[in-house]
Every structure is written in structure tokens, then in C-alpha cells.
Design a protein around this motif. Sequence first.
Motif, PDB file in Angstrom:
ATOM      1  N   GLN A  95      -2.042   1.914  24.164  1.00  0.00           N
ATOM      2  CA  GLN A  95      -0.863   2.261  23.365  1.00  0.00           C
ATOM      3  C   GLN A  95      -1.261   2.503  21.910  1.00  0.00           C
ATOM      4  N   ILE A  96      -2.104   1.636  21.362  1.00  0.00           N
ATOM      5  CA  ILE A  96      -2.559   1.786  19.974  1.00  0.00           C
ATOM      6  C   ILE A  96      -3.389   3.060  19.827  1.00  0.00           C
ATOM      7  N   SER A 105       0.852  -1.194   0.000  1.00  0.00           N
ATOM      8  CA  SER A 105       0.000   0.000   0.000  1.00  0.00           C
ATOM      9  C   SER A 105       0.891   1.248   0.000  1.00  0.00           C
ATOM     10  N   PRO A 106       0.388   2.339  -0.575  1.00  0.00           N
ATOM     11  CA  PRO A 106       1.250   3.505  -0.797  1.00  0.00           C
ATOM     12  C   PRO A 106       1.848   4.159   0.449  1.00  0.00           C
ATOM     13  N   PHE A 107       1.193   4.060   1.610  1.00  0.00           N
ATOM     14  CA  PHE A 107       1.687   4.762   2.792  1.00  0.00           C
ATOM     15  C   PHE A 107       2.022   3.847   3.964  1.00  0.00           C
ATOM     16  N   PHE A 108       2.020   2.549   3.744  1.00  0.00           N
ATOM     17  CA  PHE A 108       2.265   1.615   4.836  1.00  0.00           C
ATOM     18  C   PHE A 108       3.639   1.823   5.478  1.00  0.00           C
ATOM     19  N   ASP A 109       4.611   2.256   4.694  1.00  0.00           N
ATOM     20  CA  ASP A 109       5.957   2.484   5.234  1.00  0.00           C
ATOM     21  C   ASP A 109       5.962   3.487   6.382  1.00  0.00           C
ATOM     22  N   LEU A 110       4.989   4.406   6.408  1.00  0.00           N
ATOM     23  CA  LEU A 110       4.911   5.400   7.474  1.00  0.00           C
ATOM     24  C   LEU A 110       4.541   4.772   8.822  1.00  0.00           C
ATOM     25  N   TYR A 111       3.949   3.595   8.788  1.00  0.00           N
ATOM     26  CA  TYR A 111       3.373   3.001  10.000  1.00  0.00           C
ATOM     27  C   TYR A 111       3.955   1.645  10.373  1.00  0.00           C
ATOM     28  N   PHE A 117       6.349   1.109  13.615  1.00  0.00           N
ATOM     29  CA  PHE A 117       5.635   1.114  14.889  1.00  0.00           C
ATOM     30  C   PHE A 117       4.800  -0.152  15.041  1.00  0.00           C
ATOM     31  N   LEU A 118       4.043  -0.515  14.009  1.00  0.00           N
ATOM     32  CA  LEU A 118       3.170  -1.694  14.107  1.00  0.00           C
ATOM     33  C   LEU A 118       3.992  -2.959  14.356  1.00  0.00           C
ATOM     34  N   ASN A 119       5.091  -3.092  13.666  1.00  0.00           N
ATOM     35  CA  ASN A 119       5.941  -4.261  13.866  1.00  0.00           C
ATOM     36  C   ASN A 119       6.466  -4.289  15.298  1.00  0.00           C
ATOM     37  N   SER A 120       6.908  -3.147  15.822  1.00  0.00           N
ATOM     38  CA  SER A 120       7.420  -3.113  17.202  1.00  0.00           C
ATOM     39  C   SER A 120       6.307  -3.421  18.207  1.00  0.00           C
ATOM     40  N   LEU A 121       5.105  -3.009  17.882  1.00  0.00           N
ATOM     41  CA  LEU A 121       3.955  -3.273  18.741  1.00  0.00           C
ATOM     42  C   LEU A 121       3.750  -4.784  18.905  1.00  0.00           C
ATOM     43  N   ILE A 159      -6.029   0.880  10.107  1.00  0.00           N
ATOM     44  CA  ILE A 159      -4.799   0.580   9.372  1.00  0.00           C
ATOM     45  C   ILE A 159      -5.042   0.710   7.875  1.00  0.00           C
ATOM     46  N   ASP A 160      -6.208   0.297   7.400  1.00  0.00           N
ATOM     47  CA  ASP A 160      -6.525   0.397   5.978  1.00  0.00           C
ATOM     48  C   ASP A 160      -6.535   1.856   5.528  1.00  0.00           C
ATOM     49  N   LEU A 161      -7.197   2.699   6.303  1.00  0.00           N
ATOM     50  CA  LEU A 161      -7.245   4.128   5.958  1.00  0.00           C
ATOM     51  C   LEU A 161      -5.835   4.715   5.957  1.00  0.00           C
ATOM     52  N   LEU A 162      -5.066   4.472   7.010  1.00  0.00           N
ATOM     53  CA  LEU A 162      -3.718   5.017   7.110  1.00  0.00           C
ATOM     54  C   LEU A 162      -2.815   4.515   5.976  1.00  0.00           C
ATOM     55  N   ALA A 163      -2.824   3.224   5.718  1.00  0.00           N
ATOM     56  CA  ALA A 163      -1.951   2.643   4.699  1.00  0.00           C
ATOM     57  C   ALA A 163      -2.290   3.139   3.297  1.00  0.00           C
ATOM     58  N   ASN A 164      -3.544   3.515   3.089  1.00  0.00           N
ATOM     59  CA  ASN A 164      -3.976   3.948   1.763  1.00  0.00           C
ATOM     60  C   ASN A 164      -4.012   5.463   1.561  1.00  0.00           C
ATOM     61  N   THR A 165      -4.106   6.223   2.659  1.00  0.00           N
ATOM     62  CA  THR A 165      -4.199   7.679   2.492  1.00  0.00           C
ATOM     63  C   THR A 165      -3.132   8.441   3.265  1.00  0.00           C
TER      64      THR A 165
END
Length: 178
Positions: free
Chosen positions: A69-70, A42-48, A51-55, A159-165
Motif C-alpha cells: 500500500q505504501i 515542514s513546507p509540504f507535509f500537508d500534502l501527505y 494519507f499517512l494518518n489514515s495508514l 517522507i523527508d524528501l516529500l515533506a520538504n520538496t
Amino acid sequence: TRISVPIKKGHKFFEARNVEIDNDLPWAEENWDLIHKSYNESPFFDLYKVFLNSLYKKSWNLIFDLNLQILKKVFDWLGIKTEIVLESELDVTGTTSQRLLNICKKLGADTYISGIGGKKYLDEKLFKNNKIILKYQNYNPITYPQHLSKAFIPNLSIIDLLANTGTESGKLLNNLTL
């Protein structure tokens, strides 16, 4: 497929603050694998994803701590400046509608927004008699481009909204109305 976090047997009716995660099950690895496979392109998943992996690599005992935390991080990503107040800090009593009303009073609220399911159990007259406006969520999903999807799929996770927008997510959510 949904992401979920299993809780220990017998904890279903515990106070939310005391519900323990069943870490005997591989929920963290399964959730991360699903999220990563679903959104890595997805176009913006790198931004998140860091953090998600560390979570999911961190050891969590209480579902409340994981959720908080989330929630804090999502508020940050969306630019939400609302203060988070824990019910346990308020010293309120009562059950169901009375407890919610007491929380509203303690916080000086004039409106309580409930999920649509609240219509089944909330005492609407109690709120009205105490001059607290009771509203129910009735959101129409906002549409946005979803990677690899020809038609918009509503009601997916944040996560869908964030990863896509990406950083536009908060602005999109500001257009929602009750």
C-alpha cells in the motif's frame, strides 16, 4: 529514531507475504506520533499527512499488505509509472541468484539492479553467462532543503524528501544515477 513495524515472534524467516505484524505493540501510534512531530511544520507535509494518518489508523495484519500500500502511494506521489509485479504471480523456482535470474528471464529483463549488499551473495557469473547485466546500487544522495536542519542529513526516509520538496520530489529523484 527509526520508524519500524514489529513482526510476530518466529516470523523472521517466513516468506515476506506471510509475515504477520505484532499488533499487541503500539507501533502505529508511535510511528504516526514520530512522523507528525518530525514533519508537521515542514513546507509540504500537508500534502501527505491525511494519507499517512489514515495508514496508521487502519488495522494491518500482514507487513506485505502495508508495504505494498505504501509503495503504490509513493509511486503515485513521485509520478513513477512502473508496473508492480508480484513474484508470486510469476511461478518461478530456484534459490538466491538462480531465482533472481529466473525472475529476470520471466520478465524479459536484460539488467538486474541489486542493493550493494548483493555483492556478498550473488553469483555474478550466472548472470553474465545468461547475458543479464548485473549492476549494484551506488547512489550519491541528492541534497535538498530540510526544514529546521542547518546541514543536509542524507539517507532519511522518502517522507523527508516529500515533506520538504513536495511535488518536486519525483523530478529530484530522476537526477539520480547508479
